[in-house]
Design a protein around this motif. Structure first.
Motif, short mmCIF file in Angstrom:
data_model
loop_
_atom_site.label_atom_id
_atom_site.label_comp_id
_atom_site.label_asym_id
_atom_site.label_seq_id
_atom_site.Cartn_x
_atom_site.Cartn_y
_atom_site.Cartn_z
N TRP A 78 -42.54 98.46 53.51
CA TRP A 78 -41.42 99.36 53.10
C TRP A 78 -41.71 100.77 53.61
O TRP A 78 -42.83 101.26 53.53
N THR A 79 -40.69 101.39 54.18
CA THR A 79 -40.87 102.74 54.75
C THR A 79 -39.85 103.73 54.18
O THR A 79 -39.56 104.76 54.79
N GLY A 80 -39.30 103.42 53.02
CA GLY A 80 -38.25 104.30 52.47
C GLY A 80 -38.75 105.33 51.48
O GLY A 80 -37.95 106.04 50.86
N CYS A 81 -40.04 105.44 51.29
CA CYS A 81 -40.57 106.41 50.31
C CYS A 81 -40.43 107.83 50.84
O CYS A 81 -40.84 108.14 51.96
N ASP A 82 -39.83 108.70 50.02
CA ASP A 82 -39.73 110.11 50.38
C ASP A 82 -39.82 110.96 49.11
O ASP A 82 -40.05 110.44 48.01
N LEU A 83 -39.64 112.27 49.25
CA LEU A 83 -39.83 113.18 48.11
C LEU A 83 -38.86 112.89 46.97
O LEU A 83 -39.26 112.85 45.80
N SER A 84 -37.60 112.68 47.28
CA SER A 84 -36.60 112.44 46.23
C SER A 84 -36.92 111.17 45.46
O SER A 84 -36.77 111.11 44.23
N TRP A 85 -37.39 110.12 46.19
CA TRP A 85 -37.72 108.86 45.53
C TRP A 85 -38.93 109.03 44.62
O TRP A 85 -38.96 108.53 43.51
N ILE A 86 -39.92 109.77 45.10
CA ILE A 86 -41.14 109.97 44.33
C ILE A 86 -40.86 110.75 43.03
O ILE A 86 -41.41 110.45 41.97
N LEU A 87 -39.96 111.75 43.12
CA LEU A 87 -39.69 112.62 41.96
C LEU A 87 -38.75 111.99 40.94
O LEU A 87 -38.51 112.57 39.89
N ASN A 88 -38.25 110.81 41.25
CA ASN A 88 -37.44 110.09 40.26
C ASN A 88 -38.34 109.79 39.06
O ASN A 88 -39.44 109.25 39.22
N PRO A 89 -37.94 110.14 37.84
CA PRO A 89 -38.82 109.96 36.66
C PRO A 89 -39.36 108.55 36.51
O PRO A 89 -40.55 108.36 36.22
N ASP A 90 -38.49 107.55 36.71
CA ASP A 90 -38.94 106.16 36.57
C ASP A 90 -39.99 105.81 37.63
O ASP A 90 -41.01 105.15 37.34
N HIS A 91 -39.72 106.23 38.88
CA HIS A 91 -40.65 105.94 39.96
C HIS A 91 -41.98 106.66 39.74
O HIS A 91 -43.05 106.10 39.98
N ALA A 92 -41.89 107.94 39.27
CA ALA A 92 -43.12 108.71 39.06
C ALA A 92 -44.00 108.06 38.00
O ALA A 92 -45.23 108.00 38.15
N ARG A 93 -43.38 107.54 36.94
CA ARG A 93 -44.17 106.89 35.88
C ARG A 93 -44.86 105.62 36.42
O ARG A 93 -46.02 105.35 36.11
N LYS A 94 -44.16 104.86 37.25
CA LYS A 94 -44.75 103.63 37.80
C LYS A 94 -45.88 103.97 38.76
O LYS A 94 -46.92 103.28 38.79
#
Length: 260
Positions: free
Chosen positions: A214-230
């Motif tokens: 997967w190559t879709g990780c970026d800043l907006s995805w990382i800062l998503n609260p659910d994603h950050a917790r995982k």
């Protein structure tokens, strides 16, 4: 009933005569003049010749002034019955001694009507309200300026925070997308965890794209609260311990910007 005077005048040309009297004699003259002016009835003559002489002079002057005042009242009454003084009559404009006598012998007249007083009061109230309204307007204007300054200051601080987050992202995740279209400013609530968050993403084969899955990780995805917790819970950590990548030295430098 003939109107009696309310006051009488002492003329300055009598100063020399009073200077010739003692204080006691001058007092007796004034008392006698006051008694005469009350009802225009003569008093008993004083035995002192000087006192009597000065008193007679004052009494005659009071009598003449009073007669002149009575004549003025009579003329005014006649003019009132005729509708006032004729237009152009100089007597209607005449002011001087007679007016002074009238002021001395008659009470002040109130020409302002109740309606005029009411209008005057309303005008003063309107003036006060207008002044108060202007002051409130100025106060509101100042409050708006303060509010605008506070909003600009808040926006400036928010812009600085976004720049720091983006800088930290690029430093700790250099292999990820450089395009940053949106920064979640609510990330300030997770700001102390951001250095560890970005470093965990950098060390993850899956999130960094090194695994090729997967190559879709970026800043907006990382800062998503659910994603950050995982991410912080280790859900994306590498399954093989041997592939562990040492933490970036940049994490220590950036962490000092956010930790207390």
């Amino acid at each position: 009933m003939m109107k009696t005077p309310k006051a009488f005048q002492i003329y300055l040309d009598m100063k020399e005569q009073f200077d010739a009297l003692s204080d006691e004699q001058a007092g007796r003259v004034i008392k006698a003049a006051l008694s005469y002016a009350q009802d225009l009835s003569d008093t008993e003559p004083d035995d002192d010749g000087m006192v009597r002489l000065v008193y007679i002079v004052m009494k005659n002057q009071i009598k003449r002034d009073f007669e002149r005042y009575q004549n003025r009242l009579k003329a005014n009454r006649e003019n009132g019955r005729k509708g006032g003084a004729p237009v152009g009559n100089q007597n209607a404009k005449k002011r001087g001694f007679d007016d002074l006598i009238e002021l001395c012998f008659s009470p002040p007249k109130t020409t302002e009507t109740r309606q005029e007083k009411k209008k005057k009061k309303e005008k003063e109230e309107d003036k006060y309200k207008e002044k108060e309204k202007k002051e409130n307007k100025e106060e509101n204007k100042e409050q708006e300026k303060d509010k605008e300054k506070e909003e600009n200051r808040s926006q400036h601080n928010e812009d600085i925070l976004c720049e720091q987050i983006v800088s930290l992202y690029h430093s700790l995740c250099p292999k990820l997308s450089k395009n940053v279209s949106f920064v979640d400013t609510d990330a300030v609530e997770r700001i102390r965890a951001l250095p560890h968050l970005f470093d965990t993403v950098r060390r993850s084969d899956f999130l960094s794209g090194r695994s090729g899955k997967w190559t879709g990780c970026d800043l907006s995805w990382i800062l998503n609260p659910d994603h950050a917790r995982k991410i912080l819970s280790g859900a994306y950590d590498n399954p093989r311990a041997g592939d562990r990548i040492e933490p970036s030295s940049d994490i220590r430098r950036h962490k000092s910007l956010f930790d207390e």
